[in-house]
Scaffold this motif. Structure first.
Motif, PDB file in Angstrom:
ATOM      1  N   ASP A  32       0.781  -1.202   0.034  1.00  0.00           N
ATOM      2  CA  ASP A  32       0.008  -0.013   0.041  1.00  0.00           C
ATOM      3  C   ASP A  32       0.969   1.384   0.000  1.00  0.00           C
ATOM      4  O   ASP A  32       0.489   2.385  -0.382  1.00  0.00           O
ATOM      5  CB  ASP A  32      -1.071   0.041   1.137  1.00  0.00           C
ATOM      6  N   ARG A  46       1.780   0.427  -8.235  1.00  0.00           N
ATOM      7  CA  ARG A  46       0.373   0.127  -8.283  1.00  0.00           C
ATOM      8  C   ARG A  46      -0.302   0.659  -9.614  1.00  0.00           C
ATOM      9  O   ARG A  46      -0.629  -0.093 -10.352  1.00  0.00           O
ATOM     10  CB  ARG A  46      -0.515   0.318  -7.239  1.00  0.00           C
ATOM     11  N   GLU A 106      -7.614  -6.904  -0.665  1.00  0.00           N
ATOM     12  CA  GLU A 106      -6.496  -6.358   0.176  1.00  0.00           C
ATOM     13  C   GLU A 106      -6.452  -7.079   1.259  1.00  0.00           C
ATOM     14  O   GLU A 106      -7.233  -8.018   1.740  1.00  0.00           O
ATOM     15  CB  GLU A 106      -7.193  -4.947   0.647  1.00  0.00           C
ATOM     16  N   ASN A 122      -0.276  -3.044   4.475  1.00  0.00           N
ATOM     17  CA  ASN A 122      -1.411  -3.714   3.898  1.00  0.00           C
ATOM     18  C   ASN A 122      -0.973  -3.906   2.401  1.00  0.00           C
ATOM     19  O   ASN A 122      -0.034  -3.156   1.909  1.00  0.00           O
ATOM     20  CB  ASN A 122      -2.836  -3.194   4.101  1.00  0.00           C
ATOM     21  N   TYR A 165      -2.252  -5.161  -1.656  1.00  0.00           N
ATOM     22  CA  TYR A 165      -3.255  -5.150  -2.704  1.00  0.00           C
ATOM     23  C   TYR A 165      -2.945  -6.446  -3.468  1.00  0.00           C
ATOM     24  O   TYR A 165      -1.825  -6.512  -4.000  1.00  0.00           O
ATOM     25  CB  TYR A 165      -3.452  -3.978  -3.569  1.00  0.00           C
TER      26      TYR A 165
END
Length: 77
Positions: free
Chosen positions: A39, A45, A58, A68, A70
């Motif tokens: 994240d 991303r 997630e 975290n 994804y």
């Protein structure tokens, strides 16, 4: 794990690495590719999204508490 040194980012290296992976990972026309991205790495991303990957989940505290990830997926073709 794929990583590009900071001074070489935005030179197309990550895109080339992902293309190599996708071209060599499967011969199946129905293949699905999965990856995780942290994240705290919005640049990566964005790269994956530009390559056609979609966020499908997630993973809270995936490998370290407070970080975290994804889960992203792309269908071949």
């Amino acid at each position: 794990m794929v990583a590009v040194k900071e001074e070489y980012r935005s030179c197309g290296i990550g895109k080339q690495l992902m293309k190599f992976f996708e071209d060599n990972a499967s011969d199946s026309s129905s293949a699905k590719y999965f990856l995780t991205v942290d994240d705290f790495n919005p640049g990566a991303r964005k790269l994956y999204e530009n390559l056609g990957y979609k966020c499908v989940g997630e993973l809270p505290d995936f490998y370290k508490k407070g970080i975290n990830c994804y889960l992203m997926m792309k269908r071949r073709g």
